[in-house]
Design a protein around this motif. Structure first.
Motif, PDB file in Angstrom:
ATOM      1  N   GLY A 347       0.787  -1.233   0.000  1.00  0.00           N
ATOM      2  CA  GLY A 347       0.000   0.000   0.000  1.00  0.00           C
ATOM      3  C   GLY A 347       0.811   1.271   0.000  1.00  0.00           C
ATOM      4  O   GLY A 347       0.248   2.370   0.113  1.00  0.00           O
ATOM      5  N   ALA A 348       2.135   1.173  -0.138  1.00  0.00           N
ATOM      6  CA  ALA A 348       2.971   2.368  -0.151  1.00  0.00           C
ATOM      7  C   ALA A 348       2.877   3.089  -1.489  1.00  0.00           C
ATOM      8  O   ALA A 348       2.602   2.483  -2.530  1.00  0.00           O
ATOM      9  CB  ALA A 348       4.421   1.998   0.140  1.00  0.00           C
ATOM     10  N   ASP A 349       3.109   4.392  -1.442  1.00  0.00           N
ATOM     11  CA  ASP A 349       3.229   5.205  -2.653  1.00  0.00           C
ATOM     12  C   ASP A 349       4.712   5.209  -3.018  1.00  0.00           C
ATOM     13  O   ASP A 349       5.507   5.940  -2.416  1.00  0.00           O
ATOM     14  CB  ASP A 349       2.725   6.629  -2.368  1.00  0.00           C
ATOM     15  CG  ASP A 349       2.966   7.578  -3.526  1.00  0.00           C
ATOM     16  OD1 ASP A 349       3.186   7.093  -4.655  1.00  0.00           O
ATOM     17  OD2 ASP A 349       2.959   8.807  -3.303  1.00  0.00           O
ATOM     18  N   VAL A 350       5.105   4.378  -3.986  1.00  0.00           N
ATOM     19  CA  VAL A 350       6.515   4.139  -4.288  1.00  0.00           C
ATOM     20  C   VAL A 350       6.945   4.946  -5.508  1.00  0.00           C
ATOM     21  O   VAL A 350       6.281   4.929  -6.548  1.00  0.00           O
ATOM     22  CB  VAL A 350       6.775   2.644  -4.550  1.00  0.00           C
ATOM     23  CG1 VAL A 350       8.233   2.398  -4.908  1.00  0.00           C
ATOM     24  CG2 VAL A 350       6.392   1.822  -3.323  1.00  0.00           C
ATOM     25  N   VAL A 351       8.065   5.654  -5.368  1.00  0.00           N
ATOM     26  CA  VAL A 351       8.669   6.378  -6.494  1.00  0.00           C
ATOM     27  C   VAL A 351      10.090   5.849  -6.683  1.00  0.00           C
ATOM     28  O   VAL A 351      10.898   5.881  -5.758  1.00  0.00           O
ATOM     29  CB  VAL A 351       8.699   7.897  -6.241  1.00  0.00           C
ATOM     30  CG1 VAL A 351       9.335   8.602  -7.436  1.00  0.00           C
ATOM     31  CG2 VAL A 351       7.298   8.428  -5.993  1.00  0.00           C
ATOM     32  N   VAL A 352      10.376   5.365  -7.887  1.00  0.00           N
ATOM     33  CA  VAL A 352      11.678   4.775  -8.208  1.00  0.00           C
ATOM     34  C   VAL A 352      12.476   5.761  -9.051  1.00  0.00           C
ATOM     35  O   VAL A 352      11.946   6.384  -9.977  1.00  0.00           O
ATOM     36  CB  VAL A 352      11.502   3.453  -8.984  1.00  0.00           C
ATOM     37  CG1 VAL A 352      12.856   2.865  -9.371  1.00  0.00           C
ATOM     38  CG2 VAL A 352      10.691   2.455  -8.159  1.00  0.00           C
ATOM     39  N   THR A 353      13.760   5.902  -8.742  1.00  0.00           N
ATOM     40  CA  THR A 353      14.646   6.727  -9.556  1.00  0.00           C
ATOM     41  C   THR A 353      15.904   5.945  -9.902  1.00  0.00           C
ATOM     42  O   THR A 353      16.324   5.054  -9.152  1.00  0.00           O
ATOM     43  CB  THR A 353      15.008   8.037  -8.826  1.00  0.00           C
ATOM     44  OG1 THR A 353      15.768   8.871  -9.709  1.00  0.00           O
ATOM     45  CG2 THR A 353      15.807   7.778  -7.555  1.00  0.00           C
ATOM     46  N   ASP A 354      16.498   6.255 -11.053  1.00  0.00           N
ATOM     47  CA  ASP A 354      17.716   5.576 -11.512  1.00  0.00           C
ATOM     48  C   ASP A 354      18.325   6.424 -12.621  1.00  0.00           C
ATOM     49  O   ASP A 354      17.589   6.986 -13.446  1.00  0.00           O
ATOM     50  CB  ASP A 354      17.383   4.175 -12.035  1.00  0.00           C
ATOM     51  CG  ASP A 354      18.610   3.328 -12.284  1.00  0.00           C
ATOM     52  OD1 ASP A 354      18.927   2.484 -11.434  1.00  0.00           O
ATOM     53  OD2 ASP A 354      19.268   3.527 -13.325  1.00  0.00           O
ATOM     54  N   LEU A 364       8.651  -2.677 -17.600  1.00  0.00           N
ATOM     55  CA  LEU A 364       8.469  -3.943 -16.884  1.00  0.00           C
ATOM     56  C   LEU A 364       7.428  -3.837 -15.779  1.00  0.00           C
ATOM     57  O   LEU A 364       6.619  -4.757 -15.583  1.00  0.00           O
ATOM     58  CB  LEU A 364       9.811  -4.376 -16.289  1.00  0.00           C
ATOM     59  CG  LEU A 364       9.898  -5.778 -15.681  1.00  0.00           C
ATOM     60  CD1 LEU A 364       9.643  -6.840 -16.747  1.00  0.00           C
ATOM     61  CD2 LEU A 364      11.266  -5.996 -15.037  1.00  0.00           C
ATOM     62  N   HIS A 365       7.417  -2.705 -15.064  1.00  0.00           N
ATOM     63  CA  HIS A 365       6.496  -2.516 -13.939  1.00  0.00           C
ATOM     64  C   HIS A 365       5.830  -1.137 -14.033  1.00  0.00           C
ATOM     65  O   HIS A 365       6.169  -0.213 -13.279  1.00  0.00           O
ATOM     66  CB  HIS A 365       7.236  -2.643 -12.604  1.00  0.00           C
ATOM     67  CG  HIS A 365       7.771  -4.005 -12.320  1.00  0.00           C
ATOM     68  ND1 HIS A 365       6.948  -5.096 -12.089  1.00  0.00           N
ATOM     69  CD2 HIS A 365       9.047  -4.468 -12.248  1.00  0.00           C
ATOM     70  CE1 HIS A 365       7.703  -6.171 -11.874  1.00  0.00           C
ATOM     71  NE2 HIS A 365       8.968  -5.816 -11.966  1.00  0.00           N
ATOM     72  N   PRO A 366       4.881  -0.976 -14.952  1.00  0.00           N
ATOM     73  CA  PRO A 366       4.279   0.348 -15.164  1.00  0.00           C
ATOM     74  C   PRO A 366       3.463   0.850 -13.979  1.00  0.00           C
ATOM     75  O   PRO A 366       3.112   2.035 -13.923  1.00  0.00           O
ATOM     76  CB  PRO A 366       3.385   0.122 -16.397  1.00  0.00           C
ATOM     77  CG  PRO A 366       3.105  -1.347 -16.411  1.00  0.00           C
ATOM     78  CD  PRO A 366       4.336  -1.994 -15.866  1.00  0.00           C
ATOM     79  N   GLN A 367       3.147  -0.014 -13.023  1.00  0.00           N
ATOM     80  CA  GLN A 367       2.331   0.385 -11.881  1.00  0.00           C
ATOM     81  C   GLN A 367       3.083   1.234 -10.868  1.00  0.00           C
ATOM     82  O   GLN A 367       2.468   1.859  -9.997  1.00  0.00           O
ATOM     83  CB  GLN A 367       1.746  -0.856 -11.177  1.00  0.00           C
ATOM     84  CG  GLN A 367       2.738  -1.679 -10.355  1.00  0.00           C
ATOM     85  CD  GLN A 367       3.496  -2.714 -11.175  1.00  0.00           C
ATOM     86  OE1 GLN A 367       3.702  -2.549 -12.372  1.00  0.00           O
ATOM     87  NE2 GLN A 367       3.899  -3.803 -10.522  1.00  0.00           N
ATOM     88  N   LEU A 368       4.411   1.271 -10.963  1.00  0.00           N
ATOM     89  CA  LEU A 368       5.206   2.053 -10.028  1.00  0.00           C
ATOM     90  C   LEU A 368       5.339   3.491 -10.504  1.00  0.00           C
ATOM     91  O   LEU A 368       5.163   3.794 -11.688  1.00  0.00           O
ATOM     92  CB  LEU A 368       6.598   1.435  -9.874  1.00  0.00           C
ATOM     93  CG  LEU A 368       6.661   0.007  -9.331  1.00  0.00           C
ATOM     94  CD1 LEU A 368       8.086  -0.519  -9.413  1.00  0.00           C
ATOM     95  CD2 LEU A 368       6.160  -0.051  -7.894  1.00  0.00           C
ATOM     96  N   GLY A 369       5.685   4.381  -9.582  1.00  0.00           N
ATOM     97  CA  GLY A 369       5.995   5.749  -9.951  1.00  0.00           C
ATOM     98  C   GLY A 369       7.471   5.874 -10.302  1.00  0.00           C
ATOM     99  O   GLY A 369       8.314   5.195  -9.708  1.00  0.00           O
ATOM    100  N   TYR A 370       7.798   6.742 -11.258  1.00  0.00           N
ATOM    101  CA  TYR A 370       9.180   6.856 -11.715  1.00  0.00           C
ATOM    102  C   TYR A 370       9.575   8.310 -11.930  1.00  0.00           C
ATOM    103  O   TYR A 370       8.756   9.138 -12.309  1.00  0.00           O
ATOM    104  CB  TYR A 370       9.383   6.109 -13.052  1.00  0.00           C
ATOM    105  CG  TYR A 370       9.223   4.620 -12.955  1.00  0.00           C
ATOM    106  CD1 TYR A 370      10.260   3.826 -12.491  1.00  0.00           C
ATOM    107  CD2 TYR A 370       8.033   4.014 -13.320  1.00  0.00           C
ATOM    108  CE1 TYR A 370      10.123   2.447 -12.406  1.00  0.00           C
ATOM    109  CE2 TYR A 370       7.885   2.635 -13.233  1.00  0.00           C
ATOM    110  CZ  TYR A 370       8.930   1.864 -12.775  1.00  0.00           C
ATOM    111  OH  TYR A 370       8.784   0.504 -12.685  1.00  0.00           O
ATOM    112  N   THR A 371      10.835   8.584 -11.719  1.00  0.00           N
ATOM    113  CA  THR A 371      11.448   9.850 -12.099  1.00  0.00           C
ATOM    114  C   THR A 371      12.942   9.632 -12.246  1.00  0.00           C
ATOM    115  O   THR A 371      13.541   8.859 -11.499  1.00  0.00           O
ATOM    116  CB  THR A 371      11.177  10.958 -11.070  1.00  0.00           C
ATOM    117  OG1 THR A 371      11.868  12.143 -11.486  1.00  0.00           O
ATOM    118  CG2 THR A 371      11.662  10.565  -9.671  1.00  0.00           C
ATOM    119  N   SER A 372      13.539  10.319 -13.221  1.00  0.00           N
ATOM    120  CA  SER A 372      14.995  10.244 -13.372  1.00  0.00           C
ATOM    121  C   SER A 372      15.693  11.282 -12.506  1.00  0.00           C
ATOM    122  O   SER A 372      16.924  11.300 -12.433  1.00  0.00           O
ATOM    123  CB  SER A 372      15.382  10.452 -14.842  1.00  0.00           C
ATOM    124  OG  SER A 372      14.884  11.697 -15.311  1.00  0.00           O
TER     125      SER A 372
END
Length: 436
Positions: A347-354, A364-372
């Motif tokens: 249930g976390a609001d997850v934002v991934v950066t790389d 691969l995992h469009p359900q996650l949040g992303y930012t560069s």
């Protein structure tokens, strides 16, 4: 020497460009038209330091070309097989369809005296099965396994730790060894060891090497579990072990464990093949190596939950890293993304950066949040999880700077790559993987 490289994914593209840089005339062949078009423009279709420069150099000299027709490989003296051997969809064994298809397609274009050199990672016995097909065309099959590290692939191709060439005995095998000695003459003259073996031994070298490395990583992570229970410090323990010359410090970095497209699937395929050979008991430990590795991902998630006092639902969590390792955009079996997906499942609001792998991760995992943008990921986060040890996380991120952005001042160090004392001194709740 004129050579072809069949399969221009990660392994093949690097090998083709490296061979051209050594003065060979190289044609790379791949069925993926988009990949071939990018490589022909001098653009690597994946992130690998130095590769774009090598591709541009090869194009400029005219020694490096790419195409989609297997017929273009005709006339080469050496044909390198560099296609993928992924894990089978419904089991641990290697999927050899691409290897078999590459050999079948190449056979009509072989000439007597040609050398087919397999570089793909295959189960022992594969080369023996293919050798007869190649020999029927008057050519010779050799096995020349690769030992590349993603992020260091160009370096590892041009200056490897060792070169292994396996062939059948007899005059044809001796000639194939001589041809491959000529291919790698620059490295051999620089003092790189060259080992000529039988086919089976050459196949086993790669699998055995990966099994050993995976075992060493999982060993130190098993010690991290004990260190946690005993209130010891795994970082200091690993340092002390590393000073023992019989053990050495490399691959004793504890943390969340290994991932990627090679090590996990290769140790599973190695174990599966050993079981097919009736030697299950010899590789029983590899199943525990795999289990320890996957268990570390569970532990990283639990550290986040514990640091947030069990209140994860609705909390914003910044995950620093998407690639399975730094200097790569490879997200196959990435521990970083595995942790991110599990946290989102809570249930976390997850934002991934790389820095390099955002597009691959999103696909691969469009359900996650992303930012560069690292700071955008940190802004307003209740917790930060460091899962890929890029320099901009490991060295360039200070507690003071992160504190100006992060709301919760909670950091989980999944790679044990941060200065724990500095973060704690700045008022952060710091959790490491077996560190005090």
């Amino acid at each position: 020497m004129r050579m072809s490289v069949i399969g221009c994914g990660y392994l093949g593209a690097v090998h083709a460009a490296a061979m051209a840089s050594l003065g060979h005339e190289v044609i790379g062949v791949d069925v993926d038209e988009g990949r071939v078009a990018a490589l022909s423009r001098g653009q690597a279709p994946f992130f690998e330091p130095q590769l774009d420069d090598l591709l541009a150099s090869g194009r400029a000299t005219g020694r490096l070309r790419f195409g989609t027709r297997i017929e273009d490989a005709a006339g080469a003296t050496v044909h390198f097989l560099a296609v993928g051997t992924p894990q089978q969809p419904h089991g641990p064994a290697a999927d050899l369809r691409f290897v078999d298809a590459a050999v079948d397609a190449l056979l009509p274009h072989l000439r007597p005296g040609d050398v087919v050199a397999g570089k793909s990672t295959v189960p022992v016995g594969t080369a023996a099965r293919l050798a007869g097909l190649v020999h029927d065309r008057g050519a010779t099959l050799a096995w020349n396994p690769e030992f590349l590290r993603e992020g260091w692939a160009v370096h590892d191709t041009l200056t490897p730790d060792r070169i292994v060439v396996g062939t059948d005995s007899g005059a044809a095998g001796e000639r194939a060894v001589a041809v491959l000695r000529d291919v790698y003459r620059a490295a051999i003259e620089a003092g790189i060891p060259f080992l000529a073996t039988d086919l089976a031994t050459a196949e086993l070298v790669k699998g055995a090497a990966n099994a050993f490395l995976a075992t060493k990583i999982s060993f130190i992570n098993a010690m991290a579990e004990i260190a946690e229970a005993a209130d010891a410090d795994i970082a200091l323990l690993a340092e002390a072990l590393g000073h023992d010359t019989r053990i050495g410090p490399r691959y004793l970095g504890s943390g969340i464990g290994f991932g990627g497209g090679c090590l996990p699937k290769d140790i599973r395929a190695f174990a599966a093949r050993a079981e097919e050979l009736g030697r299950r008991e010899a590789v029983g430990f590899l199943h525990e190596v795999d289990a320890i590795n996957l268990r570390r991902r569970d532990r990283a998630v639990q550290l986040v939950v514990d640091a947030l006092a069990g209140r994860v639902f609705g909390r914003r969590i910044a995950v620093l890293g998407a690639a399975f390792k730094p200097f790569s955009d490879d997200v196959r079996d990435s521990p970083a993304l595995d942790v991110a997906v599990r946290l989102r499942g809570l249930g976390a609001d997850v934002v991934v950066t790389d820095p390099a792998a955002i597009d691959n991760a999103r696909a691969l995992h469009p359900q996650l949040g992303y930012t560069s943008d690292r700071d955008e990921a940190l802004r307003g986060a209740d917790a930060v999880v460091v899962v890929t040890e890029w320099d901009e996380y490991r060295r360039a991120l200070s507690p003071a700077h992160a504190g100006s952005l992060v709301r919760g001042r909670v950091v989980v160090d999944g790679r044990n790559c941060l200065d724990a004392a500095a973060w704690r001194a700045a008022g952060w709740t710091y959790r490491g993987m077996g560190r005090r």
